[in-house]
Design a protein around this motif. Structure first.
Motif, PDB file in Angstrom:
ATOM      1  N   SER A  59       0.711  -0.995   0.288  1.00 12.23           N
ATOM      2  CA  SER A  59      -0.060   0.247   0.332  1.00 12.23           C
ATOM      3  C   SER A  59       1.412   1.026  -0.446  1.00 12.23           C
ATOM      4  O   SER A  59      -0.354   1.893  -0.799  1.00 12.23           O
ATOM      5  N   GLY A  75       2.233   1.975  -3.339  1.00 13.34           N
ATOM      6  CA  GLY A  75       0.981   2.539  -4.063  1.00 13.34           C
ATOM      7  C   GLY A  75       0.963   4.137  -3.978  1.00 13.34           C
ATOM      8  O   GLY A  75       0.483   4.856  -5.144  1.00 13.34           O
ATOM      9  N   LEU A 132       1.533   6.941  -6.788  1.00 16.86           N
ATOM     10  CA  LEU A 132       0.517   8.333  -6.993  1.00 16.86           C
ATOM     11  C   LEU A 132       1.321   9.521  -6.730  1.00 16.86           C
ATOM     12  O   LEU A 132       0.354  10.630  -7.695  1.00 16.86           O
ATOM     13  N   TRP A 145       1.760   7.701 -15.322  1.00 16.24           N
ATOM     14  CA  TRP A 145       0.371   7.175 -14.977  1.00 16.24           C
ATOM     15  C   TRP A 145       0.022   5.963 -15.535  1.00 16.24           C
ATOM     16  O   TRP A 145      -0.654   4.783 -14.790  1.00 16.24           O
ATOM     17  N   LEU A 178       1.808   3.842 -12.817  1.00 15.16           N
ATOM     18  CA  LEU A 178      -0.067   3.961 -10.594  1.00 15.16           C
ATOM     19  C   LEU A 178      -0.803   2.359 -11.803  1.00 15.16           C
ATOM     20  O   LEU A 178      -2.080   1.777 -10.820  1.00 15.16           O
ATOM     21  N   GLY A 179      -1.592   2.825 -12.676  1.00 14.04           N
ATOM     22  CA  GLY A 179      -2.073   1.328 -13.683  1.00 14.04           C
ATOM     23  C   GLY A 179      -1.785   0.459 -13.217  1.00 14.04           C
ATOM     24  O   GLY A 179      -3.016  -0.619 -12.593  1.00 14.04           O
ATOM     25  N   CYS A 235      -2.424  -0.303  -9.427  1.00 15.51           N
ATOM     26  CA  CYS A 235      -3.574  -0.662  -8.863  1.00 15.51           C
ATOM     27  C   CYS A 235      -4.201  -1.892  -9.614  1.00 15.51           C
ATOM     28  O   CYS A 235      -5.030  -3.130  -8.425  1.00 15.51           O
ATOM     29  N   GLN A 262      -2.158  -4.890  -9.380  1.00 13.71           N
ATOM     30  CA  GLN A 262      -1.405  -5.971  -8.492  1.00 13.71           C
ATOM     31  C   GLN A 262      -2.059  -5.314  -7.523  1.00 13.71           C
ATOM     32  O   GLN A 262      -2.751  -7.038  -6.938  1.00 13.71           O
ATOM     33  N   GLY A 263      -2.533  -4.633  -6.647  1.00 11.52           N
ATOM     34  CA  GLY A 263      -3.884  -4.745  -5.956  1.00 11.52           C
ATOM     35  C   GLY A 263      -4.612  -6.047  -6.167  1.00 11.52           C
ATOM     36  O   GLY A 263      -5.121  -6.541  -4.789  1.00 11.52           O
ATOM     37  N   ALA A 264      -5.552  -5.909  -7.116  1.00 14.34           N
ATOM     38  CA  ALA A 264      -6.333  -6.491  -7.642  1.00 14.34           C
ATOM     39  C   ALA A 264      -5.376  -8.235  -7.541  1.00 14.34           C
ATOM     40  O   ALA A 264      -6.376  -8.937  -7.921  1.00 14.34           O
TER      41      ALA A 264
END
Length: 333
Positions: A73, A76, A80, A101, A104-105, A108, A110-112
């Protein structure tokens, strides 16, 4: 620029913590996501039992999993901040807005993948893609650093990477994917002994169809794997063949650009790291996967990728030089 470098170092740590979490079988230390037994921190055994009676709490594994989530986190937040800076400086010519960008995508996404790793109970496809995503984030931070450095120095030379470099890069990505597939299917010691596999050069019970059946059923708990011995042997053996192909590619690339000091030193370093990786792989097989060596093996793969990217930055500068460029000219990129 320095924030991108910090982000790259941070990503390296996050990858290793994630690998260590998997090596100690803590990937399902918390049965839910993003919390742990319904809490933002690891709860006590009583609350955990109330949340999931059939899944007893292992405090060590739960804390390992949550620590990995916490630092991911934080990564992330770094991405950001870099994306916000890119938007703020979008008017600056050659500022790497797109790379910022995209980074960042990917984080995100990776979080999923982190969530699906838990909810799909270590489904090998997701675990492997999660590893590849981590390497992609590391590569993006690295490339962003050099793009920001070039922008700061008003260096507007285009980057044209040679075809041979792309080939070796593809072999490296494939080998990392094979490593992830080997780990997620618990095939690390499916072949004992080296250079033979279970005392055979080509085991007759090897099952490539099942080993690379990419539509494995969603639902079972894949902790410790679901494949039979022949399928795991096929995965492990393919990983060895991939290492051989990657080594030949690195040797060819190094020989082809041996006259260019800017790229040669990074390619030689990459070749040395590859040889270290092979040595670590042999140690893993002969000693039944010691955890510390397995962690070093992943770190070596990440280092090899960074060295190849650094050589690519130098080679890209060489390829974009004037047509009069001579391969025998000493160039510092």
């Amino acid at each position: 620029m320095y924030l991108a470098a910090i982000g790259g170092c941070f990503t390296f740590v996050v990858i290793l913590v994630g690998v260590w979490t998997r090596l100690v079988d803590a990937g399902l230390g918390c049965p839910d996501w993003p919390g742990c037994y319904g809490a933002l921190v690891v709860p006590d055994a009583q609350r955990a039992a109330g949340f999931a009676p059939d899944l007893p709490l292992d405090p060590f594994k739960a804390w390992m999993e949550m620590f990995h989530r916490y630092i991911a986190s934080g990564l992330g937040l770094v991405a950001l901040t870099l994306a916000w800076m890119a938007w703020k400086n979008r008017h600056i010519q050659d500022y790497p807005v797109a790379v910022s960008w995209v980074l960042l995508g990917i984080i995100c996404l990776q979080g999923a993948f982190g969530a699906w790793t838990v909810t799909l109970q270590l489904w090998p496809q997701v675990v492997t893609l999660h590893l590849l995503g981590g390497f992609t984030v590391l590569a993006c931070f690295f490339w962003l650093y050099f793009r920001l450095k070039a922008c700061r120095q008003s260096d507007r030379r285009p980057i044209r990477l040679p075809g041979l470099w792309w080939l070796v890069g593809f072999l490296l990505v494939a080998q990392v994917a094979l490593g992830g597939w080997t780990s997620s299917n618990y095939a690390g010691i499916a072949c004992t002994g080296f250079p033979t596999c279970n005392n055979e050069w080509w085991p007759d019970y090897i099952d490539f169809d099942e080993g690379f059946h990419l539509t494995q059923e969603v639902g079972p708990n894949y902790l410790y794997g679901q494949l039979h011995a022949g399928a795991r042997t096929a995965i492990h053996y393919t990983h060895r063949l991939g290492a051989l192909a990657l080594g030949l590619g690195l040797i060819l690339l190094t020989l082809h650009y041996k006259h260019h000091t800017g790229a040669r030193r990074w390619l030689l370093a990459a070749l040395g790291t590859y040889l270290l990786q092979v040595s670590l792989g042999i140690i893993l097989v002969l000693n039944a996967l010691p955890l510390s060596v397995a962690l070093l093996h992943t770190a070596g793969a990440a280092l090899l990728m960074l060295l190849l990217l650094r050589s690519g930055w130098s080679l890209g500068r060489l390829e974009s030089a004037s047509p009069a460029f001579s391969y025998r000219k000493v160039v510092h990129a």
